[in-house]
Design a protein around this motif. Structure first.
Motif, PDB file in Angstrom:
ATOM      1  N   GLN A  66      -8.523  -3.897 -11.374  1.00  0.00           N
ATOM      2  CA  GLN A  66      -8.413  -2.438 -11.524  1.00  0.00           C
ATOM      3  C   GLN A  66      -6.989  -1.930 -11.302  1.00  0.00           C
ATOM      4  OE1 GLN A  66     -11.303  -0.602  -8.951  1.00  0.00           O
ATOM      5  NE2 GLN A  66     -12.949  -1.905  -9.743  1.00  0.00           N
ATOM      6  N   PHE A  67      -6.176  -2.787 -10.738  1.00  0.00           N
ATOM      7  CA  PHE A  67      -4.794  -2.358 -10.494  1.00  0.00           C
ATOM      8  C   PHE A  67      -4.016  -2.364 -11.805  1.00  0.00           C
ATOM      9  CE2 PHE A  67      -0.333  -3.576  -9.655  1.00  0.00           C
ATOM     10  CZ  PHE A  67       0.058  -2.432  -8.968  1.00  0.00           C
ATOM     11  N   THR A  87       2.347  -0.188 -11.860  1.00  0.00           N
ATOM     12  CA  THR A  87       2.237   0.971 -10.968  1.00  0.00           C
ATOM     13  C   THR A  87       2.576   0.530  -9.541  1.00  0.00           C
ATOM     14  OG1 THR A  87      -0.130   0.633 -10.695  1.00  0.00           O
ATOM     15  CG2 THR A  87       0.548   2.167 -12.421  1.00  0.00           C
ATOM     16  N   HIS A  88       2.486   1.475  -8.651  1.00  0.00           N
ATOM     17  CA  HIS A  88       2.967   1.272  -7.285  1.00  0.00           C
ATOM     18  C   HIS A  88       1.938   0.483  -6.470  1.00  0.00           C
ATOM     19  CE1 HIS A  88       5.022   1.914  -3.650  1.00  0.00           C
ATOM     20  NE2 HIS A  88       5.415   3.157  -3.821  1.00  0.00           N
ATOM     21  N   LYS A 148       2.126  -0.937  -3.494  1.00  0.00           N
ATOM     22  CA  LYS A 148       2.043  -0.581  -2.071  1.00  0.00           C
ATOM     23  C   LYS A 148       1.153   0.660  -1.891  1.00  0.00           C
ATOM     24  CE  LYS A 148       5.111   1.094   1.534  1.00  0.00           C
ATOM     25  NZ  LYS A 148       6.505   1.325   1.920  1.00  0.00           N
ATOM     26  N   ALA A 149       1.310   1.629  -2.789  1.00  0.00           N
ATOM     27  CA  ALA A 149       0.492   2.845  -2.699  1.00  0.00           C
ATOM     28  C   ALA A 149      -0.977   2.519  -2.947  1.00  0.00           C
ATOM     29  CB  ALA A 149       0.985   3.881  -3.713  1.00  0.00           C
ATOM     30  N   TRP A 150      -1.214   1.620  -3.877  1.00  0.00           N
ATOM     31  CA  TRP A 150      -2.589   1.232  -4.214  1.00  0.00           C
ATOM     32  C   TRP A 150      -3.247   0.557  -2.999  1.00  0.00           C
ATOM     33  CZ3 TRP A 150      -5.255  -3.526  -5.508  1.00  0.00           C
ATOM     34  CH2 TRP A 150      -6.445  -3.342  -6.210  1.00  0.00           C
ATOM     35  N   LEU A 151      -2.506  -0.343  -2.366  1.00  0.00           N
ATOM     36  CA  LEU A 151      -3.033  -1.036  -1.183  1.00  0.00           C
ATOM     37  C   LEU A 151      -3.226  -0.065  -0.016  1.00  0.00           C
ATOM     38  CD1 LEU A 151      -0.772  -4.230  -1.349  1.00  0.00           C
ATOM     39  CD2 LEU A 151      -3.242  -4.168  -1.745  1.00  0.00           C
ATOM     40  N   ALA A 152      -2.283   0.853   0.125  1.00  0.00           N
ATOM     41  CA  ALA A 152      -2.381   1.827   1.227  1.00  0.00           C
ATOM     42  C   ALA A 152      -3.610   2.711   1.051  1.00  0.00           C
ATOM     43  CB  ALA A 152      -1.119   2.680   1.279  1.00  0.00           C
ATOM     44  N   GLU A 175       2.647  10.671  -3.982  1.00  0.00           N
ATOM     45  CA  GLU A 175       1.975   9.405  -3.670  1.00  0.00           C
ATOM     46  C   GLU A 175       1.064   9.560  -2.455  1.00  0.00           C
ATOM     47  OE1 GLU A 175       5.502   6.404  -5.307  1.00  0.00           O
ATOM     48  OE2 GLU A 175       5.548   7.146  -3.242  1.00  0.00           O
ATOM     49  N   ALA A 176       1.566  10.271  -1.444  1.00  0.00           N
ATOM     50  CA  ALA A 176       0.743  10.482  -0.243  1.00  0.00           C
ATOM     51  C   ALA A 176      -0.517  11.269  -0.602  1.00  0.00           C
ATOM     52  CB  ALA A 176       1.559  11.210   0.817  1.00  0.00           C
TER      53      ALA A 176
END
Lengths: 265, 193
Positions: free
Chosen positions: B58-59, B63-64, B66-70, B154-155
């Motif tokens: 799904q990733f 794209t970012h 780190k943001a996806w994991l966070a 992103e946040a």
């Protein structure tokens, strides 16, 4: 675009978070030039963000967690090619790994050896010099007792820093530090006042920590050997009390430094 | 033949896992400030990786990550510790004003490297503890933007909230944090000026 203080302050957070467009940024910065109040708010917020960021930078995931994830089959699936005869895989793989490690480690250790590692006693002088030149930061504490307590805690209570009453010289304990020299923990207390600095190092050691070139002075009353040595403008006096070694370093003349060491021993 | 041909998908999965591992420290930093116990933080991070690898298709490449994991980590925390979180927030709100100020001050230094790291851990510990005392919604915003350098957008994506909410949570969180760390921040201001 000229901003009022309220407008500028609303944009300060966005400025430090790099969320402003170039014209907005220029307008806020222009406002700062003529407004110390808003500039103060900006510095205050920037300081906080920087403190949080620095704290984060020092946090690393524990090695054990990394290992756990690397061995979690949900994350890294075991490779089918890794199948081996159970009888050999149990012993052969660790043995091969150990052999490989030795082969890799020996040349690395050879290359990384430190041929001219200075003894702790001499490095103490260099650190003192850096402190007085402002090249080395240390942490300021409230009272001498607080500094002593914090340093003792840093040594996990194994030993406490030696302390001196230097009020006669108008010097007082202003801060502390903990250093690690080749695996040896050293507690550093900094005394300052009247334009002078005396640095006191306390660590576990023996008289063999004194440089061979040091001049030995025996105090027959206290039955203690004091070792005097210098490097450039910095003098030092080392002595032992039980298992503890204390080094006093300062640009004070060596005899004065010896008197201080004797008075506290 | 024991060796099995590794499929393309498997290679891709492993590549993804390796890349995801480069964000381990980032995820741990967030987890350790969200969770109350170190064990919880470790579990949270490990589960984040397990979930991420479970749905890595799904990733969207490019794209970012780190943001996806966070985002996965935050959702996991929210699902798993929701009850505990509510209880903690209530208690934190009561203790905010009683927090003693930090009387240690950093001295401006030309050398902030290892030589200057004296007792720094103790100060970092104080800042870390102050962050942990923040109510969870403010804490998360501070962690993402101030500690992890995520943009507001992103946040907002990670927290599933509007951008304006991130901005207001940050503002309130910083206010509280500044109060907890007043002395230290003042010393730091002098260095930055």
């Amino acid at each position: 675009m000229t901003l009022k203080c309220e407008e500028a302050q609303e944009l300060i957070a966005d400025l430090i978070d790099d969320e402003l467009s170039p014209p907005e940024r220029a307008a806020v910065e222009e406002h700062f030039e003529g407004c110390s109040g808003c500039r103060f708010v900006y510095h205050s917020q920037l300081a906080l963000k920087s403190a949080v960021h620095e704290t984060g930078a020092g946090i690393k995931a524990p090695a054990a967690l990394r290992e756990r994830i690397l061995h979690d089959p949900r994350v890294f699936r075991p490779k089918p090619g890794a199948f081996e005869s159970p009888r050999t895989s149990k012993y052969l793989r660790p043995a091969l790994a150990a052999g490989l490690l030795v082969l890799l480690t020996l040349p690395t250790l050879y290359l990384m050896r430190r041929p001219e590692a200075k003894p702790l006693s001499m490095r103490a002088l260099e650190i003192h010099e850096k402190i007085i030149d402002g090249e080395l930061s240390f942490v300021r504490g409230g009272s001498a007792e607080e500094i002593k307590e914090t340093l003792s805690r840093s040594a996990a209570g194994a030993f406490a820093p030696m302390t001196y009453d230097l009020t006669a010289l108008k010097l007082k304990a202003v801060g502390g530090a903990v250093r690690d020299f080749d695996g040896r923990k050293v507690l550093v207390t900094v005394y300052q006042g009247n334009g002078l600095t005396v640095t006191c190092y306390t660590f576990l050691g023996t008289e063999s920590d004194a440089p061979s070139s040091a001049e030995r002075v025996y105090d027959s009353v206290k039955k203690i050997n004091f070792y005097i040595y210098s490097q450039g403008r910095i003098h030092a006096v080392l002595h032992r009390e039980g298992k503890l070694i204390c080094i006093l370093a300062s640009s004070l003349p060596a005899p004065a430094l010896l008197d201080i060491a004797r008075s506290g021993a | 033949m024991w060796r099995k041909t590794v499929t393309g998908a498997e290679t891709q999965r492993e590549k993804f896992a390796c890349e995801a591992m480069t964000h381990l420290d980032d995820l741990y930093r967030i987890a350790v400030h969200l969770a109350k116990e170190p064990d919880q933080a470790n579990d949270l991070v490990q589960e984040t990786y397990a979930r991420a690898l479970g749905s890595y298709e799904q990733f969207a490449a490019g794209t970012h990550m780190k943001a996806w994991l966070a985002k996965i980590l935050h959702n996991l925390f929210f699902d798993r510790y929701r009850e505990a979180k509510r209880w903690v927030s209530t208690e934190e709100a009561k203790t905010v004003k009683d927090e003693p100020s930090d009387n240690w001050q950093r001295i401006p230094s030309k050398d902030a490297g290892p030589e200057g790291d004296i007792l720094r851990r103790e100060l970092s510990c104080k800042i870390s503890n102050a962050i942990k005392k923040l109510p969870e919604e403010f804490r998360t915003a501070i962690l993402l933007v101030d500690m992890e350098d995520f943009s507001y957008a992103e946040a907002a994506e990670i927290l599933c909230c509007p951008l304006g909410t991130v901005r207001s949570r940050l503002s309130r969180g910083r206010e509280l944090l500044h109060r907890y760390l007043k002395d230290y921040v003042e010393a730091k201001e002098k260095v930055l000026k």
